[in-house]
Every structure is written in C-alpha cells, then in structure tokens.
Motif scaffolding. Structure first.
Motif, PDB file in Angstrom:
ATOM      1  N   VAL A  45       0.867  -1.178   0.000  1.00 53.15           N
ATOM      2  CA  VAL A  45       0.000   0.000   0.000  1.00 53.15           C
ATOM      3  C   VAL A  45       0.903   1.228   0.000  1.00 53.15           C
ATOM      4  N   MET A  46       0.922   1.922  -1.120  1.00 54.62           N
ATOM      5  CA  MET A  46       1.762   3.112  -1.271  1.00 54.62           C
ATOM      6  C   MET A  46       1.048   4.369  -0.765  1.00 54.62           C
ATOM      7  N   LEU A  47      -0.264   4.424  -0.952  1.00 52.94           N
ATOM      8  CA  LEU A  47      -1.077   5.546  -0.494  1.00 52.94           C
ATOM      9  C   LEU A  47      -2.385   4.978   0.026  1.00 52.94           C
ATOM     10  N   SER A  48      -2.613   5.082   1.323  1.00 59.22           N
ATOM     11  CA  SER A  48      -3.797   4.443   1.901  1.00 59.22           C
ATOM     12  C   SER A  48      -5.074   5.257   1.681  1.00 59.22           C
ATOM     13  N   LYS A  49      -5.000   6.585   1.795  1.00 60.10           N
ATOM     14  CA  LYS A  49      -6.199   7.393   1.568  1.00 60.10           C
ATOM     15  C   LYS A  49      -5.842   8.865   1.501  1.00 60.10           C
ATOM     16  N   PHE A  50      -6.788   9.654   1.014  1.00 61.99           N
ATOM     17  CA  PHE A  50      -6.710  11.107   1.013  1.00 61.99           C
ATOM     18  C   PHE A  50      -7.628  11.613   2.118  1.00 61.99           C
ATOM     19  N   PHE A  51      -7.258  12.709   2.717  1.00 63.68           N
ATOM     20  CA  PHE A  51      -8.153  13.395   3.643  1.00 63.68           C
ATOM     21  C   PHE A  51      -8.657  14.627   2.902  1.00 63.68           C
ATOM     22  N   GLU A  52      -9.872  14.537   2.396  1.00 59.57           N
ATOM     23  CA  GLU A  52     -10.413  15.584   1.548  1.00 59.57           C
ATOM     24  C   GLU A  52     -11.294  16.517   2.360  1.00 59.57           C
ATOM     25  N   GLU A  53     -10.950  17.779   2.282  1.00 64.49           N
ATOM     26  CA  GLU A  53     -11.670  18.804   3.028  1.00 64.49           C
ATOM     27  C   GLU A  53     -11.753  20.042   2.143  1.00 64.49           C
ATOM     28  N   PHE A  54     -12.877  20.698   2.172  1.00 67.49           N
ATOM     29  CA  PHE A  54     -12.985  21.977   1.479  1.00 67.49           C
ATOM     30  C   PHE A  54     -13.725  22.963   2.363  1.00 67.49           C
ATOM     31  N   GLU A  55     -13.584  24.219   2.033  1.00 66.87           N
ATOM     32  CA  GLU A  55     -14.230  25.280   2.798  1.00 66.87           C
ATOM     33  C   GLU A  55     -15.299  25.921   1.926  1.00 66.87           C
ATOM     34  N   PHE A  56     -16.484  26.061   2.504  1.00 66.52           N
ATOM     35  CA  PHE A  56     -17.606  26.658   1.798  1.00 66.52           C
ATOM     36  C   PHE A  56     -18.359  27.557   2.770  1.00 66.52           C
ATOM     37  N   ARG A  60     -15.927  24.254   7.194  1.00 65.56           N
ATOM     38  CA  ARG A  60     -15.039  23.214   6.695  1.00 65.56           C
ATOM     39  C   ARG A  60     -15.840  21.931   6.561  1.00 65.56           C
ATOM     40  N   ILE A  61     -15.775  21.351   5.376  1.00 65.13           N
ATOM     41  CA  ILE A  61     -16.559  20.157   5.081  1.00 65.13           C
ATOM     42  C   ILE A  61     -15.609  19.041   4.688  1.00 65.13           C
ATOM     43  N   ASN A  62     -15.681  17.928   5.418  1.00 62.31           N
ATOM     44  CA  ASN A  62     -14.856  16.757   5.137  1.00 62.31           C
ATOM     45  C   ASN A  62     -15.654  15.774   4.304  1.00 62.31           C
ATOM     46  N   LEU A  63     -15.010  15.219   3.268  1.00 65.41           N
ATOM     47  CA  LEU A  63     -15.677  14.242   2.421  1.00 65.41           C
ATOM     48  C   LEU A  63     -15.319  12.815   2.795  1.00 65.41           C
ATOM     49  N   ASP A  64     -14.247  12.621   3.530  1.00 70.77           N
ATOM     50  CA  ASP A  64     -13.845  11.263   3.899  1.00 70.77           C
ATOM     51  C   ASP A  64     -14.408  10.886   5.261  1.00 70.77           C
ATOM     52  N   ASN A  66     -13.756   8.035   8.722  1.00 67.03           N
ATOM     53  CA  ASN A  66     -12.953   7.041   9.431  1.00 67.03           C
ATOM     54  C   ASN A  66     -13.823   6.439  10.519  1.00 67.03           C
ATOM     55  N   TYR A  67     -13.773   5.116  10.625  1.00 69.71           N
ATOM     56  CA  TYR A  67     -14.551   4.420  11.645  1.00 69.71           C
ATOM     57  C   TYR A  67     -13.665   4.128  12.843  1.00 69.71           C
ATOM     58  N   TYR A  68     -14.137   4.517  14.011  1.00 67.09           N
ATOM     59  CA  TYR A  68     -13.478   4.229  15.282  1.00 67.09           C
ATOM     60  C   TYR A  68     -14.503   3.549  16.185  1.00 67.09           C
ATOM     61  N   PRO A  69     -14.071   2.828  17.201  1.00 63.86           N
ATOM     62  CA  PRO A  69     -15.037   2.178  18.090  1.00 63.86           C
ATOM     63  C   PRO A  69     -16.045   3.187  18.651  1.00 63.86           C
ATOM     64  N   GLY A  70     -17.300   3.005  18.301  1.00 62.97           N
ATOM     65  CA  GLY A  70     -18.365   3.849  18.832  1.00 62.97           C
ATOM     66  C   GLY A  70     -18.578   5.174  18.132  1.00 62.97           C
ATOM     67  N   THR A  71     -17.770   5.504  17.108  1.00 61.36           N
ATOM     68  CA  THR A  71     -17.942   6.792  16.439  1.00 61.36           C
ATOM     69  C   THR A  71     -17.375   6.760  15.026  1.00 61.36           C
ATOM     70  N   VAL A  72     -17.760   7.755  14.233  1.00 55.55           N
ATOM     71  CA  VAL A  72     -17.215   7.972  12.900  1.00 55.55           C
ATOM     72  C   VAL A  72     -16.717   9.404  12.861  1.00 55.55           C
ATOM     73  N   PHE A  73     -15.422   9.592  12.491  1.00 58.84           N
ATOM     74  CA  PHE A  73     -14.864  10.946  12.408  1.00 58.84           C
ATOM     75  C   PHE A  73     -13.748  10.994  11.390  1.00 58.84           C
ATOM     76  N   PRO A  74     -13.729  11.962  10.502  1.00 64.99           N
ATOM     77  CA  PRO A  74     -14.866  12.825  10.186  1.00 64.99           C
ATOM     78  C   PRO A  74     -15.953  12.006   9.507  1.00 64.99           C
ATOM     79  N   ASP A  75     -17.138  12.543   9.443  1.00 63.83           N
ATOM     80  CA  ASP A  75     -18.279  11.800   8.922  1.00 63.83           C
ATOM     81  C   ASP A  75     -18.721  12.355   7.569  1.00 63.83           C
TER      82      ASP A  75
END
Length: 103
Positions: A45-56, A60-64, A66-75
């Motif tokens: 795995v050379m690149l696992s993921k992008f963290f995509e964020e834009f401002e509108f 700040r709005i995240n498009l990606d 991540n799942y963690y125990p009991g939560t999702v962040f960013p959603d």
C-alpha cells in the motif's frame, strides 16, 4: 445507501485502488494506490487514503470518513448522495448548499 459497499479498480500490472463507498478503509489491503512489487504478486500500500476537506461559506466540510469504536470521524459519508461504479467509481456529495462530483 450502503456506506460499506466496496469498490476496486485494477490494472494489467496487478496494482489496484480499492476502498468503501464512505472512503473508510475497512480492510488492511484497501488503499488509493496499492502497487504490485514483484512477479509473486506481493503488494504494498503506497497511499492508503486522502483526507479531503474543502471550505464553503466559512464552513469546513470533510468528504472522507474514518470508523473508530463507537464513532465515525470525520463523517463525510453523510454528504454522499450517489455512487456509480460503472465503468469506474464516481461519487456525488451534496447538501442544500453544494454538489460535488468526484470521479
């Protein structure tokens, strides 16, 4: 929508890109760029993921996601409104204020 739906794009060199609809990597072999490194089909795995964020409008709005125990962040999955995987994955993110197509 099934946010855990998995997609994959492969090439003739046995390298690939794969993840889930929410772009949360659910498996260790998920990645944006997974390269075949030898004739035995060992991959890295050379690149696992992008963290995509834009401002509108100062938000700040995240498009990606991540799942963690009991939560999702960013959603970012909450903005995912459409996924078409034919012939390759295309994602549409939208809210009342914006619409983004990622192909």
């Amino acid at each position: 929508m099934d946010y855990n739906y998995e997609w994959i794009i492969a090439n003739k060199n046995a390298s690939y890109s794969s993840s889930s609809a929410s772009f949360a990597n659910l498996r260790t072999y998920h990645g944006i760029f997974v390269k075949n490194i030898n004739e035995n089909y060992d991959r890295m795995v050379m690149l696992s993921k992008f963290f995509e964020e834009f401002e509108f409008n100062s938000d700040r709005i995240n498009l990606d996601s991540n799942y963690y125990p009991g939560t999702v962040f960013p959603d970012g999955r909450k903005y995912l409104s459409d996924l078409n995987d034919d012939p390759y994955p295309q994602f549409v993110y939208s809210s009342q204020n914006f619409k983004i197509k990622k192909a």
